[in-house]
Enzyme design. Structure first.
Site, mmCIF file in Angstrom:
data_model
loop_
_atom_site.group_PDB
_atom_site.id
_atom_site.type_symbol
_atom_site.label_atom_id
_atom_site.label_comp_id
_atom_site.label_asym_id
_atom_site.label_seq_id
_atom_site.Cartn_x
_atom_site.Cartn_y
_atom_site.Cartn_z
ATOM 1 N N TYR A 71 0.870 -1.185 0.000
ATOM 2 C CA TYR A 71 0.000 0.000 0.000
ATOM 3 C C TYR A 71 0.903 1.230 0.000
ATOM 4 C CZ TYR A 71 -4.007 -2.943 1.389
ATOM 5 O OH TYR A 71 -5.000 -3.888 1.440
ATOM 6 N N GLY A 222 -17.774 -1.933 -1.912
ATOM 7 C CA GLY A 222 -18.451 -2.949 -2.720
ATOM 8 C C GLY A 222 -17.773 -3.113 -4.063
HETATM 9 N N1 LIG Z 1 -7.137 -8.561 1.513
HETATM 10 C C1 LIG Z 1 -7.372 -7.903 0.409
HETATM 11 O O1 LIG Z 1 -7.257 -8.439 -0.679
HETATM 12 C C2 LIG Z 1 -7.830 -6.482 0.488
HETATM 13 C C3 LIG Z 1 -8.270 -5.839 -0.682
HETATM 14 C C4 LIG Z 1 -8.674 -4.524 -0.568
HETATM 15 C C5 LIG Z 1 -8.659 -3.861 0.639
HETATM 16 N N2 LIG Z 1 -8.211 -4.500 1.753
HETATM 17 C C6 LIG Z 1 -8.189 -3.824 3.072
HETATM 18 O O2 LIG Z 1 -9.535 -3.553 3.387
HETATM 19 C C7 LIG Z 1 -9.680 -2.182 3.755
HETATM 20 C C8 LIG Z 1 -11.088 -1.762 3.424
HETATM 21 O O3 LIG Z 1 -11.247 -1.497 2.056
HETATM 22 P P1 LIG Z 1 -11.517 0.002 1.604
HETATM 23 O O4 LIG Z 1 -10.480 0.883 2.172
HETATM 24 O O5 LIG Z 1 -11.815 0.023 0.169
HETATM 25 O O6 LIG Z 1 -12.805 0.278 2.479
HETATM 26 P P2 LIG Z 1 -14.292 0.504 2.291
HETATM 27 O O7 LIG Z 1 -14.497 0.961 3.650
HETATM 28 O O8 LIG Z 1 -15.067 -0.589 1.754
HETATM 29 O O9 LIG Z 1 -14.452 1.707 1.231
HETATM 30 C C9 LIG Z 1 -13.696 2.850 1.261
HETATM 31 C C10 LIG Z 1 -14.333 3.824 0.307
HETATM 32 O O10 LIG Z 1 -15.540 4.314 0.883
HETATM 33 C C11 LIG Z 1 -15.402 5.707 1.192
HETATM 34 N N3 LIG Z 1 -15.923 5.883 2.552
HETATM 35 C C12 LIG Z 1 -15.401 5.416 3.712
HETATM 36 N N4 LIG Z 1 -16.163 5.776 4.759
HETATM 37 C C13 LIG Z 1 -17.222 6.471 4.249
HETATM 38 C C14 LIG Z 1 -18.330 7.103 4.823
HETATM 39 N N5 LIG Z 1 -18.546 7.090 6.144
HETATM 40 N N6 LIG Z 1 -19.207 7.735 4.008
HETATM 41 C C15 LIG Z 1 -19.009 7.765 2.668
HETATM 42 N N7 LIG Z 1 -17.949 7.197 2.063
HETATM 43 C C16 LIG Z 1 -17.059 6.544 2.846
HETATM 44 C C17 LIG Z 1 -13.936 6.017 1.068
HETATM 45 O O11 LIG Z 1 -13.714 7.321 0.605
HETATM 46 P P3 LIG Z 1 -13.171 8.499 1.603
HETATM 47 O O12 LIG Z 1 -11.708 8.301 1.741
HETATM 48 O O13 LIG Z 1 -13.577 9.719 0.897
HETATM 49 O O14 LIG Z 1 -13.889 8.317 2.906
HETATM 50 C C18 LIG Z 1 -13.491 5.013 0.006
HETATM 51 O O15 LIG Z 1 -13.858 5.476 -1.288
HETATM 52 C C19 LIG Z 1 -8.555 -1.491 2.982
HETATM 53 O O16 LIG Z 1 -8.251 -0.219 3.520
HETATM 54 C C20 LIG Z 1 -7.463 -2.493 3.108
HETATM 55 O O17 LIG Z 1 -6.800 -2.330 4.358
HETATM 56 C C21 LIG Z 1 -7.823 -5.806 1.698
#
Ligand SMILES: NC(=O)c1ccc[n+]([C@@H]2O[C@H](COP(=O)([O-])OP(=O)(O)OC[C@H]3O[C@@H](n4cnc5c(N)ncnc54)[C@H](OP(=O)(O)O)[C@@H]3O)[C@@H](O)[C@H]2O)c1
Length: 302
Positions: A71, A222
């Site tokens: 990352y 999603g």
């Molecule tokens: N194991 C794997 O293969 C894998 C793959 C992908 C990710 N991950 C891990 O999983 C974590 C979660 O995934 P993700 O970061 O994509 O998380 P997510 O929480 O599913 O989505 C994050 C997205 O939603 C927005 N968001 C977050 N909180 C919000 C809220 N309260 N209201 C409106 N929009 C909101 C964020 O934008 P803003 O920044 O504008 O809030 C960003 O665009 C990652 O950070 C990573 O550590 C693991």
């Protein structure tokens, strides 16, 4: 109580190996850049802003942070930001990282690490985080291939004291069984949220039955995946959000938390208000009717 003040403890706790964590955690993937994650032309995020989000997360009771050495953007790395923001680390903080995938210094994806390369990836995380052991290391895989050799290599590093607990990511149930024959597995980190298939729901339940944490990623984003949350949610999610006077993202997290006490979401954000909302989602209680409505979205779109 306003969402700004709700503590992650409101989501309840789970024992990850020998470490107790609040169920709402934080994913660090969004911190190194603004906009889409893991993209070669990502715009680096302001360092102070990223550090501010991490410190606020811990102030709000978050004690489970997910990260990875891969990352990073041109100028920021999630591990470096975590180190800068939080070291010396609080005793109750659990940092989980992932190995397997790798990017070269310019950000291009490389072939996944084989068994002989995993030690180097573990040591890279140790150096960047400034630790002498890692709390949780997930073997992140692609495809359906056997994992015994790679998981065995990590089990040896666990025996050597470099790793406290092992997990698996992006796996199917047969991988879990294969790994458990080698060493204990404390968590499975797979994509999950509203819209997940029945098969994925069954795997989540299987983990619960075995006392293994299920750590869902993209619970908010999603199908937006690396790009992030897409504007405009389904009418069902919007209606439940309106009824609670909260945002759709919070309903997505609350639904996910309702899938089992072993479910530990790690929402990612670079925004302080979103962070507070996500932590506050841990205090939302959905009714049976609301859950059924949201489940129907799940199975229709699966
Ligand atoms: N194991 C794997 O293969 C894998 C793959 C992908 C990710 N991950 C891990 O999983 C974590 C979660 O995934 P993700 O970061 O994509 O998380 P997510 O929480 O599913 O989505 C994050 C997205 O939603 C927005 N968001 C977050 N909180 C919000 C809220 N309260 N209201 C409106 N929009 C909101 C964020 O934008 P803003 O920044 O504008 O809030 C960003 O665009 C990652 O950070 C990573 O550590 C693991």
């Amino acid at each position: 109580m306003t969402s700004q003040m709700i503590n992650a403890a409101a989501s309840g706790t789970w024992k990850l190996g020998d470490r107790t964590v609040n169920r709402i955690g934080f994913g660090a993937m969004r911190l190194p850049q603004t906009g889409a994650a893991l993209s070669a032309d990502a715009v680096p995020r302001d360092r102070d802003q990223a550090i501010g989000v991490l410190r606020r997360a811990v102030e709000l009771g978050v004690n489970h942070i997910d990260t990875a050495a891969f990352y990073f953007s041109a100028l920021r790395s999630a591990n470096e930001l975590i180190n800068r923001a939080l070291a010396p680390y609080p005793d109750d903080l659990v940092i989980a990282t992932k190995v397997g995938p790798g990017r070269d210094p310019s950000g291009r994806w490389m072939e996944h690490a084989g068994p002989g390369q995993l030690r180097g990836q573990v040591e890279e995380n140790l150096r960047q985080l400034g630790r002498d052991h890692l709390d949780v290391v997930n073997l992140r895989i692609v495809g359906t291939d056997a994992i015994a050799e790679r998981f065995g290599a990590l089990a040896e590093l666990r025996e050597a004291g470099l790793i406290r607990h092992l997990g698996l990511s992006n796996i199917r149930p047969h991988h879990l069984a294969e790994a458990q024959a080698i060493a204990p597995v404390v968590c499975v980190q797979n994509m999950y949220g509203i819209g997940a298939s029945r098969e994925h729901a069954e795997f989540l339940d299987l983990c619960g039955e075995q006392g293994i944490a299920f750590v869902p990623f993209y619970s908010i984003a999603g199908t937006g995946r690396e790009t992030g949350a897409t504007a405009g949610d389904s009418p069902e999610v919007r209606a439940v959000a309106r009824a609670h006077g909260v945002g759709e993202a919070q309903i997505r997290l609350a639904w996910t938390l309702h899938q089992g006490a072993h479910v530990l979401p790690i929402p990612g954000t670079g925004d302080l208000d979103h962070l507070a909302q996500n932590v506050a989602a841990g205090s939302l209680r959905l009714s049976e009717d609301e859950l059924a409505t949201l489940d129907s979205v799940t199975h229709e779109t699966a």
